[in-house]
Design a protein around this motif. Structure first.
Motif, PDB file in Angstrom:
ATOM      1  N   GLN E  19     -25.703 -56.971 -10.790  1.00 41.26           N
ATOM      2  CA  GLN E  19     -25.503 -55.523 -10.884  1.00 41.26           C
ATOM      3  C   GLN E  19     -25.149 -55.139 -12.321  1.00 41.26           C
ATOM      4  OE1 GLN E  19     -26.060 -52.843  -9.084  1.00 41.26           O
ATOM      5  NE2 GLN E  19     -25.164 -51.582 -10.694  1.00 41.26           N
ATOM      6  N   ASN E  38     -34.021 -43.024 -13.902  1.00 49.77           N
ATOM      7  CA  ASN E  38     -34.745 -43.038 -12.629  1.00 49.77           C
ATOM      8  C   ASN E  38     -36.196 -43.475 -12.784  1.00 49.77           C
ATOM      9  OD1 ASN E  38     -32.639 -42.296 -10.872  1.00 49.77           O
ATOM     10  ND2 ASN E  38     -32.805 -40.170 -11.571  1.00 49.77           N
TER      11      ASN E  38
ATOM     12  N   TYR F  54     -32.999 -50.073 -10.142  1.00 52.45           N
ATOM     13  CA  TYR F  54     -33.727 -48.811 -10.299  1.00 52.45           C
ATOM     14  C   TYR F  54     -32.666 -47.737 -10.538  1.00 52.45           C
ATOM     15  CZ  TYR F  54     -35.892 -44.531  -8.571  1.00 52.45           C
ATOM     16  OH  TYR F  54     -36.303 -43.246  -8.426  1.00 52.45           O
ATOM     17  N   GLU F  57     -29.071 -49.142 -10.642  1.00 53.24           N
ATOM     18  CA  GLU F  57     -28.417 -49.643  -9.424  1.00 53.24           C
ATOM     19  C   GLU F  57     -29.275 -50.725  -8.782  1.00 53.24           C
ATOM     20  OE1 GLU F  57     -25.557 -48.795  -8.065  1.00 53.24           O
ATOM     21  OE2 GLU F  57     -25.235 -46.624  -8.157  1.00 53.24           O
ATOM     22  N   VAL F  59     -31.209 -52.309  -5.811  1.00 48.42           N
ATOM     23  CA  VAL F  59     -31.861 -51.704  -4.648  1.00 48.42           C
ATOM     24  C   VAL F  59     -31.062 -52.008  -3.377  1.00 48.42           C
ATOM     25  CG1 VAL F  59     -33.964 -51.733  -3.237  1.00 48.42           C
ATOM     26  CG2 VAL F  59     -34.127 -51.680  -5.731  1.00 48.42           C
ATOM     27  N   LEU F  62     -28.672 -49.328  -3.065  1.00 44.48           N
ATOM     28  CA  LEU F  62     -29.345 -48.073  -2.684  1.00 44.48           C
ATOM     29  C   LEU F  62     -29.684 -48.094  -1.188  1.00 44.48           C
ATOM     30  CD1 LEU F  62     -31.762 -47.699  -5.743  1.00 44.48           C
ATOM     31  CD2 LEU F  62     -29.638 -46.436  -5.333  1.00 44.48           C
ATOM     32  N   ARG F  63     -30.164 -49.257  -0.685  1.00 44.75           N
ATOM     33  CA  ARG F  63     -30.512 -49.334   0.738  1.00 44.75           C
ATOM     34  C   ARG F  63     -29.264 -49.139   1.609  1.00 44.75           C
ATOM     35  NH1 ARG F  63     -34.619 -48.779  -1.300  1.00 44.75           N
ATOM     36  NH2 ARG F  63     -36.498 -50.043  -1.229  1.00 44.75           N
ATOM     37  N   ARG F  65     -26.919 -47.271   1.048  1.00 38.20           N
ATOM     38  CA  ARG F  65     -26.657 -45.821   1.068  1.00 38.20           C
ATOM     39  C   ARG F  65     -27.744 -45.058   1.835  1.00 38.20           C
ATOM     40  NH1 ARG F  65     -25.881 -45.118  -5.291  1.00 38.20           N
ATOM     41  NH2 ARG F  65     -24.045 -46.430  -5.569  1.00 38.20           N
ATOM     42  N   ILE F  67     -30.987 -45.022   1.056  1.00 43.04           N
ATOM     43  CA  ILE F  67     -32.094 -44.573   0.209  1.00 43.04           C
ATOM     44  C   ILE F  67     -33.231 -45.593   0.311  1.00 43.04           C
ATOM     45  CG2 ILE F  67     -32.805 -44.056  -2.160  1.00 43.04           C
ATOM     46  CD1 ILE F  67     -29.796 -43.390  -2.684  1.00 43.04           C
ATOM     47  N   THR F  68     -34.415 -45.148   0.732  1.00 43.97           N
ATOM     48  CA  THR F  68     -35.558 -46.044   0.869  1.00 43.97           C
ATOM     49  C   THR F  68     -36.620 -45.699  -0.163  1.00 43.97           C
ATOM     50  OG1 THR F  68     -37.004 -44.753   2.314  1.00 43.97           O
ATOM     51  CG2 THR F  68     -35.154 -45.907   3.362  1.00 43.97           C
TER      52      THR F  68
END
Lengths: 71, 71, 71, 71, 71, 71
Positions: E19, E38, F54, F57, F59, F62-63, F65, F67-68
């Motif tokens: 991370q 992004n 991405y 962060e 992934v 993100l998953r 959270r 977010i896909t």
């Protein structure tokens, strides 16, 4: 023994920016992974705007529409 | 089905040297892994000295200081 | 400063074969380009047969049909 | 988050063909993996004929002998 | 649209270190090139010690001799 | 002589989806560039969610959270 490849669109990256990228990324690897910088290689590859696609479109076309990748 | 990518700094590699690299690396894979050379691809990518970093420095800067990668 | 990536299908490559690939490819670069082997990195990446395609087919399917990449 | 790299020999690929490659490959990924095209990047890299080897020979040499990669 | 690939030897890199690498490298690109994070992708690939060669030797052999890549 | 590398996050891509990716991408190259599919190689590399970043962060984070990358 890290090796890092950085691919960016060819949009006027200067020699000084490249030097800063190399120093910055090497420093991140050295600090986080405790790696010897003399065993750390960083390669930058600039990609022509016709050769990078995003969302199914050439970046050159996106730029003509005024869409940038700037923050 | 081997695929090999060779990245080297752009410092006057000749066509003959490239041919020798392709033949030599293909031969190593054929001999050691018993691979069909007709399924073996080798790609050479030359990298500008401003685009390769080592020890946190651009190779172009190292060359200006007289530091080479020769054996 | 050469960096070499060798991608081969994962079909029982032994530790000794990997050592021979690393030594052989490093030797080719050292001989032809006069490069310091201590600045020469070689990375081997084995690819599962389901993940390599050739002629539009997975290699795993080709192997099931008896088609090999041997010479 | 797919990233795709397409390496092809540099033999007159047009801007329109590149756009079609980017659109076509992005579409394949979107259809099969259900991926958001806005998270899908495609990079094309053209390789000089002296820099691609196949069967132990430079492609430039193969082309001089009349051997093409056309279907 | 930068894409960064980081290859490191597989020697116990933790999730937190990964991370930190992703955040650190993305930050370097954002700061120096003014890129939208992004649109910045970073991929880490760990390489088994048998699969990385340096100076013509497998890193696994070098480690057995007590040679590390630590600074 | 095209070579294509597809990197995707490791999220349950099936053998059938991989076969469809290989066939689909090979077909795009064959149609647009008129390339012999027997000289076209496609390699798929799945990347663990901890290893893809991405927007700075992982992934995997993100998953968590919700977010896909689905369309």
């Amino acid at each position: 023994m890290p090796y890092v490849k950085i691919e960016v669109t060819r949009e006027g990256v200067t020699r000084q920016q490249k030097q800063a990228l190399i120093a910055g990324v090497t420093n991140v690897l050295t600090e986080i992974l405790n790696k010897d910088p003399n065993l750390t290689h960083v390669v930058i590859q600039e990609i022509d705007l016709d050769d990078w696609g995003y969302g199914g479109e050439q970046v050159s076309v996106l730029r003509e529409r005024g869409i940038t990748a700037n923050k």
